[in-house]
Motif scaffolding. Structure first.
Motif, PDB file in Angstrom:
ATOM      1  N   ALA A   1       0.932  -1.508   0.178  1.00 56.55           N
ATOM      2  CA  ALA A   1       0.334  -0.056   0.263  1.00 56.55           C
ATOM      3  C   ALA A   1       0.956   1.294   0.142  1.00 56.55           C
ATOM      4  CB  ALA A   1      -1.156   0.119   0.784  1.00 56.55           C
ATOM      5  N   GLY A   2       2.387   1.459  -0.043  1.00 59.17           N
ATOM      6  CA  GLY A   2       2.713   1.903  -0.203  1.00 59.17           C
ATOM      7  C   GLY A   2       3.967   2.566   0.899  1.00 59.17           C
ATOM      8  N   GLY A   3       3.494   1.681   2.222  1.00 59.53           N
ATOM      9  CA  GLY A   3       4.651   2.055   2.875  1.00 59.53           C
ATOM     10  C   GLY A   3       3.433   2.895   4.002  1.00 59.53           C
ATOM     11  N   ASN A   4       2.579   2.912   3.333  1.00 63.28           N
ATOM     12  CA  ASN A   4       1.403   3.512   4.512  1.00 63.28           C
ATOM     13  C   ASN A   4       0.564   3.362   5.216  1.00 63.28           C
ATOM     14  OD1 ASN A   4       0.155   6.181   5.560  1.00 63.28           O
ATOM     15  ND2 ASN A   4       0.323   7.522   4.318  1.00 63.28           N
ATOM     16  N   VAL A   5       0.400   3.358   6.103  1.00 62.21           N
ATOM     17  CA  VAL A   5      -0.907   1.900   6.449  1.00 62.21           C
ATOM     18  C   VAL A   5      -2.597   2.629   7.182  1.00 62.21           C
ATOM     19  CG1 VAL A   5      -1.010   3.046   9.093  1.00 62.21           C
ATOM     20  CG2 VAL A   5      -1.268   0.422   8.640  1.00 62.21           C
TER      21      VAL A   5
ATOM     22  N   PRO B   1      11.965   7.736  20.014  1.00 66.04           N
ATOM     23  CA  PRO B   1      10.840   5.986  19.236  1.00 66.04           C
ATOM     24  C   PRO B   1      12.503   5.701  18.868  1.00 66.04           C
ATOM     25  CG  PRO B   1      10.248   8.007  18.722  1.00 66.04           C
ATOM     26  CD  PRO B   1      10.854   8.941  19.952  1.00 66.04           C
ATOM     27  N   ASN B   2      13.386   7.119  18.205  1.00 63.81           N
ATOM     28  CA  ASN B   2      14.317   6.701  17.047  1.00 63.81           C
ATOM     29  C   ASN B   2      15.156   5.498  17.703  1.00 63.81           C
ATOM     30  OD1 ASN B   2      13.024   7.363  14.799  1.00 63.81           O
ATOM     31  ND2 ASN B   2      13.902   9.323  14.122  1.00 63.81           N
ATOM     32  N   SER B   3      15.951   5.801  18.814  1.00 65.93           N
ATOM     33  CA  SER B   3      16.864   5.666  19.424  1.00 65.93           C
ATOM     34  C   SER B   3      16.033   4.437  20.349  1.00 65.93           C
ATOM     35  CB  SER B   3      17.486   7.268  20.211  1.00 65.93           C
ATOM     36  OG  SER B   3      17.373   8.046  19.786  1.00 65.93           O
ATOM     37  N   MET B   4      14.956   4.699  20.731  1.00 71.50           N
ATOM     38  CA  MET B   4      14.611   2.877  20.734  1.00 71.50           C
ATOM     39  C   MET B   4      14.629   2.202  20.016  1.00 71.50           C
ATOM     40  SD  MET B   4      11.026   2.040  21.896  1.00 71.50           S
ATOM     41  CE  MET B   4       9.984   2.808  19.934  1.00 71.50           C
TER      42      MET B   4
ATOM     43  N   ILE C   1       4.054   1.893  11.191  1.00 73.32           N
ATOM     44  CA  ILE C   1       4.131   3.543  11.707  1.00 73.32           C
ATOM     45  C   ILE C   1       5.583   3.624  12.357  1.00 73.32           C
ATOM     46  CG2 ILE C   1       3.044   5.373  12.944  1.00 73.32           C
ATOM     47  CD1 ILE C   1       0.581   4.077  12.860  1.00 73.32           C
ATOM     48  N   ILE C   2       6.087   3.241  13.335  1.00 73.31           N
ATOM     49  CA  ILE C   2       7.418   3.701  13.363  1.00 73.31           C
ATOM     50  C   ILE C   2       8.360   3.167  12.897  1.00 73.31           C
ATOM     51  CG2 ILE C   2       8.857   2.633  15.513  1.00 73.31           C
ATOM     52  CD1 ILE C   2       6.807   1.813  17.043  1.00 73.31           C
ATOM     53  N   ILE C   3       8.065   1.744  12.301  1.00 74.18           N
ATOM     54  CA  ILE C   3       9.443   1.387  10.821  1.00 74.18           C
ATOM     55  C   ILE C   3       9.721   2.351   9.482  1.00 74.18           C
ATOM     56  CG2 ILE C   3       9.995  -0.310   9.407  1.00 74.18           C
ATOM     57  CD1 ILE C   3       8.413  -2.177  11.663  1.00 74.18           C
ATOM     58  N   VAL C   4       8.091   3.255   9.372  1.00 77.01           N
ATOM     59  CA  VAL C   4       8.591   3.997   8.330  1.00 77.01           C
ATOM     60  C   VAL C   4       9.200   5.314   8.368  1.00 77.01           C
ATOM     61  CG1 VAL C   4       6.937   5.423   6.442  1.00 77.01           C
ATOM     62  CG2 VAL C   4       6.695   3.178   6.700  1.00 77.01           C
ATOM     63  N   ASN C   5       8.862   5.579   9.706  1.00 72.17           N
ATOM     64  CA  ASN C   5       8.697   7.239  10.436  1.00 72.17           C
ATOM     65  C   ASN C   5      10.611   6.539  10.559  1.00 72.17           C
ATOM     66  OD1 ASN C   5       7.101   8.364  10.384  1.00 72.17           O
ATOM     67  ND2 ASN C   5       5.914   7.433  11.684  1.00 72.17           N
ATOM     68  N   LEU C   6      11.008   5.590  11.204  1.00 79.38           N
ATOM     69  CA  LEU C   6      12.476   5.273  11.222  1.00 79.38           C
ATOM     70  C   LEU C   6      13.630   5.940   9.963  1.00 79.38           C
ATOM     71  CD1 LEU C   6      15.287   4.483  12.957  1.00 79.38           C
ATOM     72  CD2 LEU C   6      14.296   1.849  12.772  1.00 79.38           C
ATOM     73  N   LEU C   7      13.080   5.287   9.303  1.00 79.91           N
ATOM     74  CA  LEU C   7      13.927   4.662   7.959  1.00 79.91           C
ATOM     75  C   LEU C   7      13.746   6.379   7.286  1.00 79.91           C
ATOM     76  CD1 LEU C   7      12.871   1.398   6.013  1.00 79.91           C
ATOM     77  CD2 LEU C   7      14.737   2.151   7.470  1.00 79.91           C
TER      78      LEU C   7
ATOM     79  N   THR D   1      14.606   0.113  -1.844  1.00 84.91           N
ATOM     80  CA  THR D   1      14.943   0.337  -0.861  1.00 84.91           C
ATOM     81  C   THR D   1      14.422   0.177   0.499  1.00 84.91           C
ATOM     82  OG1 THR D   1      16.765   1.836  -2.025  1.00 84.91           O
ATOM     83  CG2 THR D   1      16.623   1.135  -0.063  1.00 84.91           C
ATOM     84  N   THR D   2      13.170   1.219   0.554  1.00 81.99           N
ATOM     85  CA  THR D   2      12.566   1.195   1.960  1.00 81.99           C
ATOM     86  C   THR D   2      11.871  -0.121   1.709  1.00 81.99           C
ATOM     87  OG1 THR D   2      12.417   3.399   2.167  1.00 81.99           O
ATOM     88  CG2 THR D   2      10.440   1.884   3.148  1.00 81.99           C
ATOM     89  N   PHE D   3      11.248  -0.487   0.677  1.00 77.76           N
ATOM     90  CA  PHE D   3      10.567  -2.152   0.712  1.00 77.76           C
ATOM     91  C   PHE D   3      11.294  -3.043   0.827  1.00 77.76           C
ATOM     92  CE2 PHE D   3       8.601  -5.572  -2.001  1.00 77.76           C
ATOM     93  CZ  PHE D   3       6.963  -5.641  -1.632  1.00 77.76           C
ATOM     94  N   LYS D   4      12.218  -2.850   0.150  1.00 74.14           N
ATOM     95  CA  LYS D   4      13.414  -3.890   0.440  1.00 74.14           C
ATOM     96  C   LYS D   4      13.972  -4.429   1.908  1.00 74.14           C
ATOM     97  CE  LYS D   4      15.613  -4.086  -3.831  1.00 74.14           C
ATOM     98  NZ  LYS D   4      16.764  -3.840  -4.923  1.00 74.14           N
ATOM     99  N   ILE D   5      14.429  -3.044   2.625  1.00 71.53           N
ATOM    100  CA  ILE D   5      15.123  -3.247   4.019  1.00 71.53           C
ATOM    101  C   ILE D   5      13.613  -3.558   4.695  1.00 71.53           C
ATOM    102  CG2 ILE D   5      15.603  -2.223   5.702  1.00 71.53           C
ATOM    103  CD1 ILE D   5      17.279  -0.195   3.666  1.00 71.53           C
ATOM    104  N   VAL D   6      12.184  -3.494   5.039  1.00 68.83           N
ATOM    105  CA  VAL D   6      11.492  -3.539   5.358  1.00 68.83           C
ATOM    106  C   VAL D   6      11.230  -5.139   5.512  1.00 68.83           C
ATOM    107  CG1 VAL D   6       9.173  -3.385   6.387  1.00 68.83           C
ATOM    108  CG2 VAL D   6       9.996  -1.711   6.105  1.00 68.83           C
ATOM    109  N   GLY D   7      10.924  -5.625   4.025  1.00 75.54           N
ATOM    110  CA  GLY D   7      10.608  -6.639   3.987  1.00 75.54           C
ATOM    111  C   GLY D   7      11.330  -7.799   3.878  1.00 75.54           C
TER     112      GLY D   7
END
Length: 431
Positions: free
Chosen positions: A68-72, A142-145, A207-213, A223-229
């Motif tokens: 869905a484009g990386g957006n929930v 959150p990013n440091s977490m 939500i957390i993961i996309v914001n972090l990347l 690139t985001t798709f591959k990393i998260v996948g």
């Protein structure tokens, strides 16, 4: 922007272990051994079923978000903008302050405090306040977490679980008894997988993961798709190893424990038999890390989502405090109360989430986007009716539905109404 391959690989590994620790919480620790116990010689069947509805579905959910484009929001809006926000708010509340989050605090209390200091309201309050105060401090950034989860806490959690499992494999607690009683092992595993809430959690953790990347400079979609996948697959593989081992440990107790033993007590007894008095240290380490890492992620995602929903009018830090305080209160109602409270909510929300996740992969084949609404809403309405029939007023046709005994009769309802919805033209006024 060009991304250095070594950096991408490193970030993928860190993210993979971080996702593992986000998923692996209270239910993930206590459910697999119990499944092994009740299924005895058929424990592999239980393991497979549990893995499918837990991390299998959660991994699908993560890929659905990417689809869905990386957006929930792009995913949930298939139900309509308002309906999607309502569903997502319910999901966040379930995995956050109402159910999953306080459950991590309750398990921590029952596993680490009750056996040694007794069960009373004062111990419960003190433990919950300390536990959520630590989480509050940890989640303010959150990013440091995520970095700390992926680099430090997650590997420690995995290593401690492997130590527990290896000891149980080389020194089995007992002979695995032949299963000649239960014939619903596979469906027991499927339904218990619901209770981990990991499919719902995956929708939120996106939500957390996309914001972090984004904060790390990953702007390119591929690139985001591959990393998260790849990170999601790493997390799923690690959890598969752990589940396999924990389910086996439970099966080795089938000769001397009965099915009515509490899940928390079973895990405590397994660790005690494997490590003796020193097992308390092992158990404390495993349970605290599992609950704390998941709890921190749940506080963070709840706060991020509702801060965004309020368009920044309520800050992330304020919501971290509010969420932590609310979860502290709910925790003190006790683990069994929280589980009982969760059952009807999950019974109705989970089917809609599953349908949404799986339908998105065939989006280009639909004649009408109403397939999402008709399939999801019919499953929710039917689940509510089935819950009423099971608990309050008997409705005869419900108990005659296919897959009723297995708790999956909503599937047929969703298929029929989804098929109808596929041929109903969309109304612009209802989008």
């Amino acid at each position: 922007m060009l991304i250095n391959n070594n950096k991408a690989i490193r970030d993928t590994l860190i993210l993979g272990f971080a996702i593992f620790s986000m998923y692996f919480g209270a239910g993930n620790v206590i459910f697999p051994p119990y499944l092994g116990l009740i299924s005895s010689s058929d424990w592999i069947i239980s393991f497979i079923a549990y893995f499918i509805t837990d991390i299998g579905f959660a991994t699908f959910a993560m890929f659905a978000i990417l689809k869905a484009g990386g957006n929930v929001d792009n995913l949930t809006s298939k139900l309509g903008v308002v309906n999607g926000k309502i569903l997502m708010s319910i999901v966040i509340l379930c995995i956050g302050p109402m159910i999953a989050l306080p459950r991590t605090g309750a398990v921590t209390y029952e596993m680490l405090i009750v056996p040694y200091f007794g069960d009373n309201i004062y111990n419960s309050i003190i433990t919950s306040v300390l536990y959520f105060s630590l989480i509050l401090f940890f989640t303010l950034k959150p990013n440091s977490m995520i970095e700390i989860l992926g680099k430090i806490l997650s590997p420690l959690l995995f290593i401690s679980l492997v130590v527990l499992i290896v000891k149980g494999v080389f020194f089995p607690l007992g002979e695995i008894v032949e299963n000649d009683v239960k014939d619903t092992i596979f469906f027991d595993g499927l339904l218990l997988g619901y209770q981990t809430l990991d499919l719902l959690a995956a929708l939120a953790f996106g939500i957390i993961i996309v914001n972090l990347l984004k904060s790390k400079g990953y702007k390119e979609g591929k690139t985001t798709f591959k990393i998260v996948g790849y990170a999601s697959l790493i997390a799923a593989f690690v959890i598969m190893i752990v589940y396999f081992g924990l389910t086996y440990l439970g099966a080795t107790t089938s000769g001397f424990y009965t099915n009515d033993i509490e899940k928390v007590s079973l895990l405590h007894n397994i660790v005690f038999k494997l490590f003796g008095k020193d097992g308390a240290i092992v158990l404390a380490f495993v349970v605290f890390l599992a609950c704390f890492t998941t709890g921190a992620a749940l506080v963070s995602v709840t706060s991020q989502y509702f801060s965004k929903l309020s368009k920044g009018r309520v800050s992330y830090k304020k919501l971290v405090v509010i969420t932590s305080l609310f979860a502290t209160i709910v925790t003190n109602f006790g683990l069994e109360t929280i589980i009982d409270f969760a059952a009807p909510i999950l019974f109705t929300v989970y089917p809609a989430a599953i349908i949404l996740v799986f339908l998105i992969f065939f989006d280009s084949y639909y004649k009408s986007q109403n397939v999402y609404k008709y399939a999801s809403f019919s499953a929710v309405i039917y689940s509510i009716i089935e819950f009423i029939s099971n608990n309050y007023y008997k409705i005869e046709f419900i108990s005659n539905m296919p897959l009723y005994k297995e708790g999956l009769s909503w599937i047929l309802v969703a298929v029929v109404f989804g098929f109808i919805g596929n041929f109903v033209q969309e109304s612009k006024t209802l989008k």
